[in-house]
Motif scaffolding. Sequence first.
Motif, PDB file in Angstrom:
ATOM      1  N   THR B 111       0.749  -1.195  -0.071  1.00 40.65           N
ATOM      2  CA  THR B 111      -0.111  -0.099  -0.015  1.00 40.65           C
ATOM      3  C   THR B 111       0.869   1.322   0.034  1.00 40.65           C
ATOM      4  O   THR B 111       0.371   2.152  -0.420  1.00 40.65           O
ATOM      5  CB  THR B 111      -0.851   0.009   1.225  1.00 40.65           C
ATOM      6  OG1 THR B 111      -0.193   0.165   2.406  1.00 40.65           O
ATOM      7  CG2 THR B 111      -1.986  -1.108   1.270  1.00 40.65           C
ATOM      8  N   GLU B 114       1.582   3.719  -3.403  1.00 45.91           N
ATOM      9  CA  GLU B 114       0.074   4.237  -3.831  1.00 45.91           C
ATOM     10  C   GLU B 114      -0.325   4.038  -5.226  1.00 45.91           C
ATOM     11  O   GLU B 114      -1.161   3.917  -5.696  1.00 45.91           O
ATOM     12  CB  GLU B 114      -0.130   5.477  -3.397  1.00 45.91           C
ATOM     13  CG  GLU B 114      -0.282   5.698  -1.690  1.00 45.91           C
ATOM     14  CD  GLU B 114      -0.457   6.987  -1.528  1.00 45.91           C
ATOM     15  OE1 GLU B 114      -0.105   8.013  -2.091  1.00 45.91           O
ATOM     16  OE2 GLU B 114      -1.237   7.361  -0.550  1.00 45.91           O
ATOM     17  N   GLU B 115       0.865   4.281  -6.011  1.00 45.03           N
ATOM     18  CA  GLU B 115       0.713   4.846  -7.518  1.00 45.03           C
ATOM     19  C   GLU B 115       0.299   3.207  -8.300  1.00 45.03           C
ATOM     20  O   GLU B 115      -0.503   3.229  -9.308  1.00 45.03           O
ATOM     21  CB  GLU B 115       2.070   5.037  -8.243  1.00 45.03           C
ATOM     22  CG  GLU B 115       3.127   4.016  -8.245  1.00 45.03           C
ATOM     23  CD  GLU B 115       4.196   4.586  -6.789  1.00 45.03           C
ATOM     24  OE1 GLU B 115       3.499   4.903  -5.925  1.00 45.03           O
ATOM     25  OE2 GLU B 115       5.242   4.617  -7.144  1.00 45.03           O
ATOM     26  N   GLY B 119      -4.809  -2.212  -2.091  1.00 39.98           N
ATOM     27  CA  GLY B 119      -5.901  -1.963  -1.149  1.00 39.98           C
ATOM     28  C   GLY B 119      -6.663  -0.784  -1.579  1.00 39.98           C
ATOM     29  O   GLY B 119      -7.631  -0.400  -0.884  1.00 39.98           O
ATOM     30  N   MET B 120      -6.548  -0.257  -2.919  1.00 43.39           N
ATOM     31  CA  MET B 120      -7.572   0.839  -3.227  1.00 43.39           C
ATOM     32  C   MET B 120      -8.368   0.033  -4.549  1.00 43.39           C
ATOM     33  O   MET B 120      -9.772   0.341  -4.384  1.00 43.39           O
ATOM     34  CB  MET B 120      -6.890   1.938  -3.883  1.00 43.39           C
ATOM     35  CG  MET B 120      -6.146   2.651  -2.765  1.00 43.39           C
ATOM     36  SD  MET B 120      -5.294   3.999  -3.812  1.00 43.39           S
ATOM     37  CE  MET B 120      -3.529   4.118  -2.853  1.00 43.39           C
ATOM     38  N   TYR B 121      -7.904  -0.420  -5.402  1.00 47.59           N
ATOM     39  CA  TYR B 121      -8.457  -1.083  -6.336  1.00 47.59           C
ATOM     40  C   TYR B 121      -8.499  -2.430  -6.390  1.00 47.59           C
ATOM     41  O   TYR B 121      -7.993  -3.281  -5.761  1.00 47.59           O
ATOM     42  CB  TYR B 121      -7.689  -0.999  -7.823  1.00 47.59           C
ATOM     43  CG  TYR B 121      -7.461   0.414  -7.969  1.00 47.59           C
ATOM     44  CD1 TYR B 121      -8.318   1.559  -7.781  1.00 47.59           C
ATOM     45  CD2 TYR B 121      -6.202   0.934  -8.397  1.00 47.59           C
ATOM     46  CE1 TYR B 121      -8.168   2.940  -7.891  1.00 47.59           C
ATOM     47  CE2 TYR B 121      -5.801   2.391  -8.679  1.00 47.59           C
ATOM     48  CZ  TYR B 121      -6.804   3.236  -8.325  1.00 47.59           C
ATOM     49  OH  TYR B 121      -6.679   4.681  -8.676  1.00 47.59           O
ATOM     50  N   ASP B 122      -9.885  -2.985  -6.546  1.00 49.90           N
ATOM     51  CA  ASP B 122     -10.388  -4.257  -6.524  1.00 49.90           C
ATOM     52  C   ASP B 122      -9.256  -5.512  -7.210  1.00 49.90           C
ATOM     53  O   ASP B 122      -9.253  -6.464  -6.377  1.00 49.90           O
ATOM     54  CB  ASP B 122     -11.648  -4.630  -7.319  1.00 49.90           C
ATOM     55  CG  ASP B 122     -12.758  -3.980  -6.549  1.00 49.90           C
ATOM     56  OD1 ASP B 122     -12.441  -3.424  -5.432  1.00 49.90           O
ATOM     57  OD2 ASP B 122     -13.744  -4.076  -7.246  1.00 49.90           O
ATOM     58  N   ALA B 229      -0.961   2.647 -11.918  1.00 55.36           N
ATOM     59  CA  ALA B 229      -2.223   1.886 -12.112  1.00 55.36           C
ATOM     60  C   ALA B 229      -3.286   2.551 -12.067  1.00 55.36           C
ATOM     61  O   ALA B 229      -3.246   3.355 -10.916  1.00 55.36           O
ATOM     62  CB  ALA B 229      -1.973   0.522 -11.376  1.00 55.36           C
ATOM     63  N   SER B 230      -4.371   2.243 -12.481  1.00 58.40           N
ATOM     64  CA  SER B 230      -5.486   2.940 -12.306  1.00 58.40           C
ATOM     65  C   SER B 230      -6.712   1.963 -12.616  1.00 58.40           C
ATOM     66  O   SER B 230      -6.777   1.009 -13.385  1.00 58.40           O
ATOM     67  CB  SER B 230      -6.024   4.106 -13.206  1.00 58.40           C
ATOM     68  OG  SER B 230      -4.789   4.947 -13.448  1.00 58.40           O
ATOM     69  N   GLN B 231      -7.995   2.209 -11.913  1.00 58.04           N
ATOM     70  CA  GLN B 231      -8.903   1.248 -12.204  1.00 58.04           C
ATOM     71  C   GLN B 231      -9.964   1.634 -13.290  1.00 58.04           C
ATOM     72  O   GLN B 231     -10.245   3.099 -13.249  1.00 58.04           O
ATOM     73  CB  GLN B 231      -9.796   1.073 -10.789  1.00 58.04           C
ATOM     74  CG  GLN B 231     -11.112   0.147 -10.883  1.00 58.04           C
ATOM     75  CD  GLN B 231     -11.375  -0.290  -9.194  1.00 58.04           C
ATOM     76  OE1 GLN B 231     -10.646  -1.244  -8.808  1.00 58.04           O
ATOM     77  NE2 GLN B 231     -12.253   0.613  -8.778  1.00 58.04           N
ATOM     78  N   THR B 232     -10.428   1.009 -14.086  1.00 56.88           N
ATOM     79  CA  THR B 232     -11.225   1.312 -15.166  1.00 56.88           C
ATOM     80  C   THR B 232     -12.747   1.175 -14.801  1.00 56.88           C
ATOM     81  O   THR B 232     -13.005   0.610 -13.704  1.00 56.88           O
ATOM     82  CB  THR B 232     -11.109   0.387 -16.244  1.00 56.88           C
ATOM     83  OG1 THR B 232     -11.253  -0.869 -15.966  1.00 56.88           O
ATOM     84  CG2 THR B 232      -9.587   0.472 -16.877  1.00 56.88           C
ATOM     85  N   GLN B 238      -5.832  -0.376 -15.460  1.00 54.74           N
ATOM     86  CA  GLN B 238      -5.071   0.227 -16.557  1.00 54.74           C
ATOM     87  C   GLN B 238      -3.630   0.568 -16.006  1.00 54.74           C
ATOM     88  O   GLN B 238      -3.481   1.093 -14.897  1.00 54.74           O
ATOM     89  CB  GLN B 238      -5.810   1.573 -16.933  1.00 54.74           C
ATOM     90  CG  GLN B 238      -5.056   2.269 -18.059  1.00 54.74           C
ATOM     91  CD  GLN B 238      -5.689   3.659 -18.556  1.00 54.74           C
ATOM     92  OE1 GLN B 238      -6.545   3.694 -18.991  1.00 54.74           O
ATOM     93  NE2 GLN B 238      -4.801   4.680 -17.889  1.00 54.74           N
TER      94      GLN B 238
END
Lengths: 358, 335
Positions: B111, B114-115, B119-122, B229-232, B238
């Motif tokens: 965690t 953060e990038e 713990g944030m994205y599924d 990384a980002s959540q779509t 992504q």
Amino acid sequence: MKKHSWQEYQKDVADDKYYYVRSCIRQNFFPGSEAAFLNILRNDLHRDIREDAIHTSCTGIGYHSDIVPIETIMTVVARQFALMTESGYENFASSCITSFGVYSEALEMWHEFPEMEEKTREYLYKATGREFRKPRSVAHASDIIFHHRDEIASKAKYRLVNAATGEPLRGVEHIGCHYAKIFPKNGIGGAEFPYVLAGMIEAWGGQVVDYPERRHCCGFGFRNYLVRANRGYSIANSQKKFESMAPYKPDFILTNCPGCPMFMDRWQYTIAEMEGITYGADGHGIPVLTYEELAGLVLGYDPWELGMQMHQVDVEPLLDKMGVEYDPSAKFLGKNGKYIGQPLDAAVNCGCSGSSIL
Amino acid sequence: MNKKVVVIGGGVAGMQTALTLSELGLTPVIIEKEASTGGKLCKWHKLFPTLTPASEVLDGLRRRVSEAGIEVMTGRTVGRITDSGVELEDGTALACDATAVCTGFDIFDATLKEEYGYGMYDNVFTTVDLEEMFNRGEVRMVNGEKPRRVAFLHCVGSRDEKVNQRHCSRVCCITGVKQAMEVKQMIPDAEVFNFYMDMRMFGPGYEEMYRQAQYEYNIQFIRGRISEASQTIDRRVQIKAEDTLVGRPLKMTVDMLVLIVGMKAGASNERLGGCCGVDLYPSGFVRPADQFLRNVCSGSERVFYAGTVSAPKNVGESINEGIAAAYKISRYLNR
């Protein structure tokens, strides 16, 4: 999102007695925002904030374009600090993100290389006869609004809630690159998920939208735009963000940098004209706001006093959702009631674009 | 002789140290903070490069510890090492003639990066999470579906100054290769990508396994770190990276991102360090008296080390160090 650890990363923001320096470009782009900031601080929050008529541009655009050398910009920074010192203030407040980065960088460089500070003091004294004390705190103006967000919420006339449905409005926040990407410790929330704007949206009743290109550049990025041949790259960056955020159906975009609202607002107009594509609901664009404008709306300021008629993407859809009372016929009347001219109809505002991405 | 040795930690190194001590006629006592012995290996499915089930190694060690009649105190934590033994956190003093510190390592907390959105994205997981899935017998996204495209990211929390983990964790490279192959074994039509900055195949059979992953399993190794990384909107992930071999930025959406987390110094090192000859590296791992001739010895003649308490190591190396430490202890006690 399941976790919001970045909310824990805070920085100390002074509560009162600010020395305020303006942006060199915001007054042209969004001319009501800085005035709104001063009005909110003085009249709504009853804080002491000094604006000095003899302060200058920080020359950050020249610095980042390799025109202004570091010795010069440090001397300019030193002069701003000298003006603050002479005024008897210690808490430096910057309107511009680029400037905020410049002030932070100068202080950091002086900390790491004291001989540079000594040189700068020498240059400043020789050029102007001035001396300075380093500020006790340096904040971006959005830090200050964030710091007072709960007080603003307590005085709110409107909330970021859909007046018709009671649902929270959905806000995309976009942070200027030089806010925390250079010095993460200087940004509320750190570099990856700055919380400064998200905190405002949540405090005022809205919901923050997380979307894949959240951290992507707005499309300004000095060299993207200042070099004319690169402007296609600028709009392509903005387009990438719009396409990424549109499926989440945001009601507004909130920004804290001079360049971000400019480009995210104007490029929506351009894309609609060029491609016939819009990214908001009903064929409209997504309104783009500065944090001062949003704070002003929440506090009940007249949108035209906030300068929101200068946006290329109309803000009326957001005003209507919030239930803000405004006079449509006064939109293009200047301070003295004189008609200031009205832009031609634009595809981004008429709901008649060839295709909405939604 | 009946000389008593406290072995702090009941992982593979601790158990092997105790076993060898017992074989040498000494009386070891294992103190394990968890409810059972086994350490991190309890969560592991198979071991590289042979794909030997971790349970085979663990069961063998546990059985032999039991057969040797070695005393194991579980659920107890050592507070500090003293001149005459150890003191447990509850204040109990245990006298002994020597101490073996086999407290192992901690897993880097993903965690903090953060990038990458752990713990944030599924659908962002760690190698530890994936081993648990292997143990359950299926690799699944949070919605229960099979992933069709999986990305592994090497060096999460190792060789990274930003999170103060400058050291190389060594075994993560081969762990990433092993897990990528296991995913392909379970879901043959899945696309698997490994993003790396270097592949350090230091052990016997590792390089062969790496080549096998490429030639036989068609796993794609991309030299470049993932920047974010980002959540779509459909809750996939992504990722953005740079393929440094072709010199181009890259963006793709994957069903699952697996962060190959590094080994960091155990939090207990800080507590145990600073007295009785226990010195720490800046990384937080314990510093042996000498890296060549006395690498299981501390600055004190009665305190010894084995396993990953001193540096990242694989299971075999940890077990070997257990044997080495036991011989050093025996030699010390039989002076």
